[in-house]
Design an enzyme around this catalytic site. Structure first.
Site, PDB file in Angstrom:
ATOM      1  N   THR A  97      57.807  21.945 -36.744  1.00 45.20           N
ATOM      2  CA  THR A  97      59.284  21.904 -37.166  1.00 45.20           C
ATOM      3  C   THR A  97      59.069  21.173 -38.689  1.00 45.20           C
ATOM      4  OG1 THR A  97      60.036  21.201 -34.894  1.00 45.20           O
ATOM      5  CG2 THR A  97      61.573  20.747 -36.820  1.00 45.20           C
ATOM      6  N   TYR A 140      65.437  27.383 -34.977  1.00 47.08           N
ATOM      7  CA  TYR A 140      64.721  27.917 -36.295  1.00 47.08           C
ATOM      8  C   TYR A 140      63.297  28.458 -35.625  1.00 47.08           C
ATOM      9  CZ  TYR A 140      62.867  23.477 -35.209  1.00 47.08           C
ATOM     10  OH  TYR A 140      62.256  22.167 -34.099  1.00 47.08           O
ATOM     11  N   THR A 189      55.763  18.108 -33.122  1.00 48.60           N
ATOM     12  CA  THR A 189      56.570  17.044 -31.691  1.00 48.60           C
ATOM     13  C   THR A 189      56.097  17.072 -30.344  1.00 48.60           C
ATOM     14  OG1 THR A 189      58.336  17.773 -32.183  1.00 48.60           O
ATOM     15  CG2 THR A 189      57.389  16.398 -33.536  1.00 48.60           C
ATOM     16  N   ASP A 190      56.151  18.699 -30.246  1.00 43.96           N
ATOM     17  CA  ASP A 190      55.858  18.142 -29.028  1.00 43.96           C
ATOM     18  C   ASP A 190      54.787  18.662 -28.808  1.00 43.96           C
ATOM     19  OD1 ASP A 190      58.629  19.645 -28.965  1.00 43.96           O
ATOM     20  OD2 ASP A 190      58.099  21.756 -27.979  1.00 43.96           O
ATOM     21  N   LYS A 205      56.694  11.482 -26.694  1.00 49.29           N
ATOM     22  CA  LYS A 205      57.606  11.735 -27.520  1.00 49.29           C
ATOM     23  C   LYS A 205      58.373  11.746 -26.237  1.00 49.29           C
ATOM     24  CE  LYS A 205      60.076  15.979 -29.087  1.00 49.29           C
ATOM     25  NZ  LYS A 205      59.576  17.499 -29.747  1.00 49.29           N
ATOM     26  N   GLU A 261      46.747   2.352  -2.197  1.00 50.84           N
ATOM     27  CA  GLU A 261      46.637   2.364  -0.735  1.00 50.84           C
ATOM     28  C   GLU A 261      44.599   2.586  -0.646  1.00 50.84           C
ATOM     29  OE1 GLU A 261      49.275   3.162   1.602  1.00 50.84           O
ATOM     30  OE2 GLU A 261      50.633   2.560  -0.355  1.00 50.84           O
TER      31      GLU A 261
HETATM   32  C1  SIN Z   1      59.071  20.414 -33.379  1.00 45.39           C
HETATM   33  O1  SIN Z   1      57.898  20.090 -33.894  1.00 45.39           O
HETATM   34  O2  SIN Z   1      59.891  19.130 -33.400  1.00 45.39           O
HETATM   35  C2  SIN Z   1      58.606  21.268 -32.412  1.00 45.39           C
HETATM   36  C3  SIN Z   1      58.449  22.794 -32.437  1.00 45.39           C
HETATM   37  C4  SIN Z   1      57.055  22.294 -31.783  1.00 45.39           C
HETATM   38  O3  SIN Z   1      56.482  20.981 -31.522  1.00 45.39           O
HETATM   39  O4  SIN Z   1      56.209  22.730 -33.172  1.00 45.39           O
END
Ligand code: SIN
Length: 333
Positions: A18, A32, A98-99, A171, A290
């Site tokens: 992004t 986008y 960010t993903d 995230k 366990e």
């Molecule tokens: C982002 O960057 O916030 C979303 C899209 C991506 O991870 O490339």
């Protein structure tokens, strides 16, 4: 201010996301195209970066980071290692979606053979949006990578004025600018553009890692299975059949496993898969629980979230299949 030889030389590697996103109108924050703008456009939008470093830019990929792959990780790690081995390169900034930013950061944290600063940044709003967060994030990432304080801290993540470790950060919010959090605490913050550190991560990291991926063309196949009420053996059995080398079970609570899945995971270990218990809770350390788990040979993912357990297990499997050695890696990294 112009570039001078006294300033540190940083290479910005662009991978998309992004931060390089372009939307049809300046109020759009969804719908986008991620990764549409090149590195030259990103740097031209923040000429101030050249006040703090000599900048060279390279376009390594142009991805929406949901599509990140082992292949791109290997290419990126190779390039970062090549660049940092040069005497005239002082640090790296990586622009990234960010993903999956936290995953790439952790992969590099485990495979970069240098203590020079490596900083990942991104943005939640596309470059074309009103109040886009990318330009300030990029400037802060450059200031952080240019700082001698960033040496030997492991790979760093810098967004929204916060400095986090690749190991701890995740995230946490789908759309908020304040999305990156470290459940075990951030390392510091950017105060009016100045890096201020408060913490250090006491785990092995970039510059002190046994994982050498330079000659690899692929990574071992490791999958994550998400535990839930009413779970069963379906995905575990499918993974065994598909020849998966390792499984991360994102269990409930302290890495707890539904009894129907537990029996299948025990079969998986007998079939030669490595099984690591992690947690879907979002924080905390998975500790021995366990007796049946240890008897079955399940390992503990410590405080790594499932997606980072997957990366460490992939890399561990490039070195060994010994359960005790792999468990030790989860305590060390
Ligand atoms: C982002 O960057 O916030 C979303 C899209 C991506 O991870 O490339």
């Amino acid at each position: 201010m112009s570039d001078t030889a006294e300033k540190p030389h940083l290479v910005i590697l662009a991978t998309g996301g992004t931060i390089a996103g372009s939307a049809a109108d300046d109020t759009a924050t969804t719908g986008y195209q991620a990764g549409a703008l090149g590195i030259d456009v990103l740097v031209a939008a923040v000429p101030e970066v050249r006040d703090f470093a000599q900048i060279t830019g390279e376009q390594l990929a142009s991805l929406d980071s949901k599509d990140m792959s082992d292949e791109v990780w290997l290419k990126l790690s190779r390039r970062v290692n090549e660049l940092l081995a040069k005497e005239d390169v002082d640090g790296i900034v990586i622009t990234h979606g960010t993903d999956t930013l936290e995953e790439t950061a952790y992969f590099l944290n485990l495979t970069v053979q240098s203590k020079k600063p490596v900083v990942l940044t991104g943005a939640m709003r596309p470059a074309t949006a009103i109040s886009a967060d990318g330009p300030m994030n990029l400037l802060n990432a450059v200031r952080l990578a240019a700082s001698p304080q960033s040496f030997d801290r492991g790979v760093l993540v810098c967004l929204n004025d916060q400095i986090d470790s690749a190991r701890h950060v995740t995230k946490t919010n789908t759309t908020s600018l304040d999305t990156f959090k470290s459940p075990l605490g951030p390392l510091g913050c950017m105060n009016d553009g100045r890096p201020t550190f408060y913490n250090r991560v006491d785990r092995r990291h970039a510059g002190d890692t046994e994982f050498e991926v330079r000659n690899l063309t692929e990574l071992p196949y490791v999958k994550i299975i998400y535990g839930h009420a009413g779970d069963d053996a379906l995905f575990v059995d499918a993974a065994i059949k598909a020849g998966v080398r390792g499984l991360i079970y994102a269990g409930t609570g302290n890495g707890s496993i539904h009894k129907a899945a537990e029996a299948a995971l025990a079969r998986a270990v007998k079939a030669g898969l490595i099984v690591v218990r992690s947690t879907r809770t979002g924080s905390g350390t998975v500790i021995p629980a366990e007796q049946s788990y240890s008897e079955a040979g399940f390992l503990e993912g410590d405080s790594l979230n499932p997606q980072k357990c997957r990366i460490l297990l992939q890399l561990a499997l490039t070195r060994t299949t010994d359960l005790r050695q792999i468990q030790q890696m989860f305590y060390e990294y």
